[in-house]
Scaffold this active site. Structure first.
Site, PDB file in Angstrom:
ATOM      1  N   HIS A   1      64.583-102.329  23.266  1.00 59.39           N
ATOM      2  CA  HIS A   1      63.232-102.857  23.083  1.00 59.39           C
ATOM      3  C   HIS A   1      62.290-102.331  24.160  1.00 59.39           C
ATOM      4  O   HIS A   1      62.733-101.738  25.150  1.00 59.39           O
ATOM      5  CB  HIS A   1      63.234-104.395  23.097  1.00 59.39           C
ATOM      6  CG  HIS A   1      63.761-105.006  21.840  1.00 59.39           C
ATOM      7  ND1 HIS A   1      65.095-105.259  21.640  1.00 59.39           N
ATOM      8  CD2 HIS A   1      63.133-105.408  20.698  1.00 59.39           C
ATOM      9  CE1 HIS A   1      65.276-105.787  20.445  1.00 59.39           C
ATOM     10  NE2 HIS A   1      64.104-105.888  19.845  1.00 59.39           N
TER      11      HIS A   1
ATOM     12  N   LYS B   1      59.462-106.826  26.966  1.00 64.17           N
ATOM     13  CA  LYS B   1      60.252-107.915  26.374  1.00 64.17           C
ATOM     14  C   LYS B   1      60.937-108.715  27.477  1.00 64.17           C
ATOM     15  O   LYS B   1      61.568-108.136  28.383  1.00 64.17           O
ATOM     16  CB  LYS B   1      61.284-107.363  25.391  1.00 64.17           C
ATOM     17  CG  LYS B   1      62.045-108.439  24.619  1.00 64.17           C
ATOM     18  CD  LYS B   1      62.894-107.834  23.518  1.00 64.17           C
ATOM     19  CE  LYS B   1      63.703-108.874  22.772  1.00 64.17           C
ATOM     20  NZ  LYS B   1      62.841-109.883  22.117  1.00 64.17           N
TER      21      LYS B   1
END
Length: 250
Positions: A142, A146
């Site tokens: 990600h 995040k």
């Protein structure tokens, strides 16, 4: 017309859901709640639930685990169904969501993508066929903003695989602190954070002399927004209970 309250509207997913909702004529976001100030949306944004004056049919939540108690309190007090897409919930917060589902319809999913849910089903089928002869590792990637790791989706995949494992699986998140051989009932879960990666999840089945890899790549956050809106319509029409993507797709 389905009237939506968007919780976490000022975040990146809130922006994506707002844009996706504009393309539909069967629903509308009529207000938002976000603790980080106002926005330039064409609907009012409040910094707390107790300031909301609009009557809404359903909540879509892309916020932060710390805000789950306030969401649950509002949903229960107003008898408003909720679609909870926030990831990284701890056991106490999960308990709040489960308790809320006894009062109203709650749709809870760590990922709103149809493709991810297909990946889970394929991983379960592969696990059932390959059995203990293959080691299972999950890698999730990600963007560098995040906060939670591993991703809620990686845990969804691991939980799905666990349902069909013959032996009770053990999740291993890091191996640097000990030196020992990999156990047969281990599911390794690894997190990578960098750049602007929207989301990528791979399930590796490693056997003797062969490796099978199943991978899903999200190309845009619009993918998740377009899943959240049908989930809102589905949830608003359900009686009290806890629902997930599998229920909606049946």
């Amino acid at each position: 017309m389905l009237k939506i309250l968007l919780h976490g509207c000022n975040g990146k997913m809130g922006f994506a859901v707002t844009n996706a909702a504009k393309e539909r004529d069967d629903m509308k976001i009529i207000c938002g709640v976000d603790p980080y100030g106002t926005s330039t949306y064409d609907y009012p944004v409040y910094d707390s639930f107790d300031k909301v004056t609009e009557d809404v049919d359903v909540i879509i939540d892309f916020s932060n685990p710390a805000l789950i108690p306030a969401l649950c309190a509002y949903s229960e007090n107003k008898s408003v169904p909720a679609v909870i897409c926030t990831t990284g919930l701890n056991d106490e917060q999960i308990g709040m969501v489960n308790k809320l589902s006894e009062k109203v319809a709650v749709f809870s999913s760590g990922n709103m993508s149809l493709g991810i849910n297909l990946l889970i089903e394929l991983s379960k089928k592969a696990t059932a066929i390959l059995g203990e002869d293959f080691d299972i590792e999950i890698i999730e990637k990600h963007h560098n903003q995040k906060l939670d790791a591993p991703s809620g989706t990686a845990l969804m995949i691991a939980d799905g695989i666990s349902e069909v494992c013959e032996n009770d699986p053990r999740y291993t998140y890091d191996r640097h602190s000990y030196r020992m051989k990999r156990s047969k009932n281990e599911i390794g879960i690894h997190s990578i954070r960098g750049g602007t990666i929207v989301g990528e999840h791979s399930v590796i089945f490693a056997g003797n002399d062969e490796v099978l890899t199943l991978t899903h790549q999200a190309q845009s956050k619009a993918l998740f927004a377009n899943g959240a809106l049908p989930a809102a319509a589905f949830t608003a029409a359900q009686p009290a209970g806890l629902y997930n993507m599998g229920d909606m797709l049946r």
